[in-house]
Enzyme design. Structure first.
Site, short mmCIF file in Angstrom:
data_model
loop_
_atom_site.label_atom_id
_atom_site.label_comp_id
_atom_site.label_asym_id
_atom_site.label_seq_id
_atom_site.Cartn_x
_atom_site.Cartn_y
_atom_site.Cartn_z
N ALA A 86 36.46 39.63 54.36
CA ALA A 86 35.65 40.82 54.10
C ALA A 86 35.21 41.33 55.46
O ALA A 86 34.24 40.81 56.04
CB ALA A 86 34.46 40.49 53.21
N THR A 87 35.93 42.30 55.99
CA THR A 87 35.68 42.75 57.36
C THR A 87 34.31 43.40 57.50
O THR A 87 33.76 43.40 58.60
CB THR A 87 36.78 43.74 57.80
OG1 THR A 87 36.82 44.83 56.87
CG2 THR A 87 38.14 43.06 57.86
N CYS A 88 33.78 43.95 56.41
CA CYS A 88 32.46 44.58 56.51
C CYS A 88 31.38 43.55 56.80
O CYS A 88 30.31 43.88 57.32
CB CYS A 88 32.13 45.34 55.24
SG CYS A 88 32.19 44.34 53.74
N MET A 89 31.64 42.27 56.47
CA MET A 89 30.67 41.20 56.71
C MET A 89 31.17 40.18 57.73
O MET A 89 30.54 39.14 57.92
CB MET A 89 30.33 40.49 55.39
CG MET A 89 29.69 41.38 54.35
SD MET A 89 29.24 40.50 52.85
CE MET A 89 30.89 40.16 52.18
N ASN A 90 32.34 40.43 58.34
CA ASN A 90 32.94 39.48 59.28
C ASN A 90 33.07 38.09 58.65
O ASN A 90 32.76 37.07 59.25
CB ASN A 90 32.13 39.39 60.58
CG ASN A 90 32.09 40.72 61.31
OD1 ASN A 90 33.04 41.50 61.25
ND2 ASN A 90 30.99 40.98 62.01
#
Length: 951
Positions: free
Chosen positions: A917-921
């Site tokens: 989940a790239t929005c949360m690394n």
């Protein structure tokens, strides 16, 4: 006549050398021979007539017999086979034997019987009747010969019937959701049922119909929809889109999927099909094949299948076999359609884990061959420039007019060779190279260089050059190869069937053709600190070695063994040399790109010296070369234009002065009184000079110009201009014209001059003033008058018709340059390799994971073992960016976190891929049992580039 006393008659003698009796004998023999030939010809005619009569009677009898059997068949089973049951298909039934005997696909009644036969078979199968038992009873092995024969013939006549009646099925055969009641659908479903890979006769049946050239029949069936190319944009395309989302297939697609997945498999015992009638030659040359058959693309792209078919194509290319069918039209040549379909499917194949090196080699060889046959595809900007250039060129150039490809076909090819395709192909080719001197590396370099060279000269390269320069090992591998060969004074020969050049060609030729444009692209965007201080992308020591290689290669190409002694290399590249003689084209291309790169490196060296100027000078510049360089059209003169840096500056000055002397001698001597005399007011020197001299012709400017100055009182100054007054005039006018107060020029912070962009607001005739000043500077050079005009380096680059890049910006505005560089080591993040220890220090854990967890230990060991490229891919997979924060991972917001994926180590969760989940690394990591399994899953996930599909 008088009596001679001799009573005997004198024998007559033929003056022709032959008696009349002999002539009569010869004539008789000739007539006899002609009569014999006539009788022989008559006998042959009679024999042929008898054979024709027998054949006609035989065909007539056979036709009558078929009609008789057909009548018996219909009376027994009915016109619509309404009197049939499952016993008709068993081994002791005559049903299929009689059908095969009288069947004629063009006979409407026979066609109906075939459709109803297939419908009955399908109904039985749907009622859970085993198809093997249906044809063979309880013991297939005992009757397999008869059963195999019947199944093969039934499958073939179904396909043949579809082919011969294809005009009746307009817009039906390729529709994925066609109703099962359609006759065409029944036949297609029957064939698919008969060649199911699970059936014992599948191999023999597929082999039989392949040898009956059914791929050629399917090709004609597909092309019969050609409406295809127009109809596709309407109903069919929508149907295909719907089918791709719902998983439905057309009957043709289903059959082709079974056939191609069968051929080439380890279990297949079929003899090889004639390549001319193979799937590759017949079906892959159909324009936009995958638009009609999206599911078939997935089948073809599986690793084993695509590798088999592409390898077969590469073997045909090595044998120089032309196996493609005739072109559909000039806009859709078979080789271009084949290329587009191969490239589109290859993008899927290359993205699969463990794609083999051999597959990449074969793919590079096939695409290179097909790209080489392709007419150049230009971007819109390139097309505009070339159209303008063509207007200025002589119309009688002798070049053949090339027919352009269809725009959609061009788009398919260009979009397939994108940055992702390049990244995957080059990384597979160079991924397993441990030493640049072994055989594997030489094969990989030959394949990559040939493919990229043809790509650079066929397709627009703006979209792929950056990924080649910064996301592959191309520059590193090519440089290590060239450096190794140069240091050892032995250049490895690239494989001839992969490299477009003969085996005795210089080993540096093709690597330079690819290395030079890619490295030149890197130099366009590198800044001064990276180049001089950090010594990237190459160390300064390596660059000195590169300069020597480029210099020696250029001298060899331009002077020792030139290709076109009477034409410049750039002119030679405009013709059809690439198609007519690829080797000569490569030599011409290398002379261009090597010259451009060496010129760019000289600019870097002029900016801050890291190599002595003599490193750029060729060793063979002697008095003979200088004498030749003075003469227009000679090899030496062309070298002066293309690569002047090869000649020392002092030698260039000699050549220039010799040319001036020759021009002056041709111009002739001048008297004391020149015809061009001008009165110039000192306080209006620029205006007076412009008004009086701007109309001078080139011939006048080469002649003597005499100036008389007029003071502020309007009185001519004393003195006769013998050259000194003109020098004073040149000194004063340049001082006035290039004064920033006049408004034509501005100066940098270093007081270097460049044209004022706002000069038009100050002087209405500013462009005419610039042209006039250029003429004055040319006159100064012609007369040997030195003028002190400090031009800015970026302006000098434009005068030399060069482009300015990031590293030229300091000569205009060093403050702006510094700010841009700061925004760049800030926006782009760190250029250094990924600091795994720093990432580990600032990582968080969730879902049961902690720093000492065995899965976490394995994870960090795997990440540390990744190559730099894979580490960057991992970082992009988790955070969305392949570079770390400039000041370290403690500033990553939010901090990197590893969370345990749902499931445990004993269930099917171990077969799942890591997700992010790239929005949360955030990395969601299943609890894999081994490092090997974890590495394989991570590599697949980060290389799939599937976007949110893996989330």
């Amino acid at each position: 006549m008088f009596f001679s006393g001799d009573p005997t008659s004198r024998k007559r003698v033929a003056l022709g050398g032959r008696s009349s009796k002999e002539r009569d004998t010869q004539k008789l023999m000739e007539q006899t021979r002609m009569e014999r030939d006539r009788r022989l010809w008559q006998r042959k005619q009679n024999a042929a007539a008898i054979i024709i009569q027998k054949c006609f009677r035989g065909r007539k009898a056979a036709k009558a017999e078929r009609a008789k059997v057909r009548e018996q068949f219909l009376s027994r089973y009915g016109s619509y086979c309404q009197n049939t049951d499952r016993r008709c298909f068993c081994e002791d039934s005559d049903y299929l034997r009689q059908l095969f005997f009288f069947f004629n696909a063009r006979n409407a009644g026979d066609y109906t019987v075939l459709v109803e036969t297939c419908r009955g078979m399908l109904n039985l199968v749907q009622d859970n009747v085993n198809i093997v038992s249906l044809f063979a009873g309880v013991d297939y092995l005992a009757v397999h010969a008869l059963v195999d024969h019947r199944v093969k013939n039934l499958a073939y006549i179904c396909i043949l019937s579809l082919y011969q009646n294809r005009s009746r099925f307009r817009q039906q055969l390729l529709v994925p959701d066609a109703e099962s009641v359609m006759q065409s659908t029944v036949l297609l479903e029957a064939v698919a049922a008969l060649i199911d890979p699970k059936l014992p006769w599948a191999c023999k049946t597929v082999s039989y119909i392949c040898h009956r050239n059914v791929f050629a029949l399917f090709r004609e069936i597909v092309l019969a929809e050609r409406g295809l190319l127009r109809y596709l944009t309407n109903t069919l395309q929508e149907n295909v889109k719907t089918s791709s989302s719902t998983g439905k297939q057309s009957g043709v697609e289903h059959i082709l999927g079974f056939m191609i997945s069968h051929t080439g498999q380890n279990s297949c015992t079929c003899p090889n099909v004639d390549p001319q009638f193979s799937f590759s030659s017949q079906m892959l040359t159909v324009p936009f094949l995958w638009k009609f058959f999206p599911s078939l693309k997935g089948v073809f792209s599986t690793l084993g299948l695509s590798q088999h078919y592409i390898h077969q194509m590469s073997l045909c290319l090595q044998n120089h076999a032309n196996l493609l069918p005739g072109d559909i039209s000039a806009e859709y040549p078979g080789y271009a359609c084949l290329l587009g379909n191969i490239l589109e499917a290859a993008g899927v194949t290359l993205s699969q884990p463990a794609c083999p090196f051999e597959m990449a080699i074969d793919l590079a060889a096939v695409t290179t061959f097909l790209l080489e046959a392709l007419p150049p595809i230009k971007s819109s900007t390139q097309k505009a420039k070339e159209d303008a250039a063509m207007i200025e060129e002589d119309a009688d150039s002798g070049d053949d007019i090339q027919i352009a490809l269809d725009e959609d076909l061009e788009r398919q090819i260009i979009s397939s060779i994108d940055s992702r395709f390049m990244l995957q192909l080059i990384n597979i080719l160079f991924g397993g190279i441990s030493s640049v001197g072994d055989d594997r590396s030489v094969v990989a370099i030959g394949a990559a260089c040939a493919f990229l060279h043809v790509t650079f000269n066929t397709l627009p390269i703006e979209r792929i050059m950056t990924v080649l320069a910064y996301r592959t090992e191309l520059v590193r591998v090519l440089w290590e190869f060239m450096k190794n060969c140069h240091d050892n004074k032995r250049w490895s020969s690239l494989p001839e069937h992969l490299s477009l050049v003969p085996g005795d060609a210089p080993g540096w030729l093709l690597p330079l053709a690819v290395f030079c444009p890619v490295y030149k692209h890197m130099l366009m965007i590198v800044d001064n600190e990276e180049f001089y201080e950090q010594e990237r992308p190459l160390s300064l020591r390596d660059i000195r070695s590169l300069i020597v290689i480029l210099r020696q290669a250029l001298w060899q190409l331009l002077w020792v063994s030139p290709t076109h002694p009477n034409a410049s290399a750039k002119t030679a590249l405009r013709g059809n040399t690439s198609k007519q003689n690829p080797y000569e084209f490569v030599k011409n291309k290398v002379s261009i790109v090597a010259s451009e790169l060496l010129s760019q490196l000289q600019d870097w060296n002029n900016r801050r010296e890291f190599a002595p100027p003599s490193d750029f000078h060729a060793d063979g510049v002697d008095d003979f070369f200088i004498s030749q360089a003075v003469i227009d059209g000679t090899k030496a003169n062309e070298i002066m234009k293309l690569a002047p840096f090869l000649i020392p500056f002092t030698s260039r000055v000699k050549i220039f002065n010799s040319q001036l002397v020759a021009i002056k001698q041709r111009h002739g001597p001048h008297g004391v009184f020149a015809r061009n005399r001008f009165r110039i007011r000192r306080d209006h020197i620029l205006e007076d000079a412009y008004n009086q001299m701007s109309a001078l012709s080139e011939e006048d400017l080469r002649g003597l110009i005499r100036v008389t100055f007029v003071n502020e009182l309007g009185v001519e100054e004393a003195g006769i201009d013998g050259g000194g007054i003109f020098k004073d005039f040149m000194e004063n006018i340049t001082r006035a014209a290039f004064d920033v107060q006049y408004g034509l020029f501005k100066e940098t912070v270093d007081h270097l001059l460049y044209p004022n962009p706002g000069s038009g607001l100050i002087h209405e005739q500013h462009l005419q003033f610039f042209h006039f000043l250029g003429s004055l500077l040319a006159k100064a050079m012609f007369e040997g008058i030195l003028v002190d005009i400090p031009f800015a380096t970026f302006f000098l680059s434009k005068l030399k018709q060069k482009f300015n890049y990031l590293n030229d910006l300091p000569s205009l505005d060093p403050e702006l340059y510094r700010h841009l560089i700061f925004l760049k080591l800030l926006i782009s993040g760190s250029l250094e390799s990924l600091d795994v220890d720093d990432l580990l220090t600032h990582a968080n854990y969730a879902g049961g994971y902690h720093k000492e967890h065995y899965v976490i230990d394995m994870f960090w060991d795997v990440i540390k073992g990744f190559s730099l490229e894979n580490q960057k891919k991992f970082l992009k997979f988790v955070t969305g960016c392949s570079r770390g924060p400039l000041l370290g991972f403690k500033y990553l917001e939010p901090l990197f976190c590893i969370q345990r994926a749902a499931g445990n180590a004993s269930d099917e969760a171990l077969d799942r891929l890591p997700t992010s989940a790239t929005c949360m690394n955030l990395l969601k990591l299943p609890p894999y049992r081994s490092k090997e399994q974890m590495k394989a899953k991570l590599l697949y996930a980060i290389n799939a580039e599937a976007g949110f599909d893996l989330s």
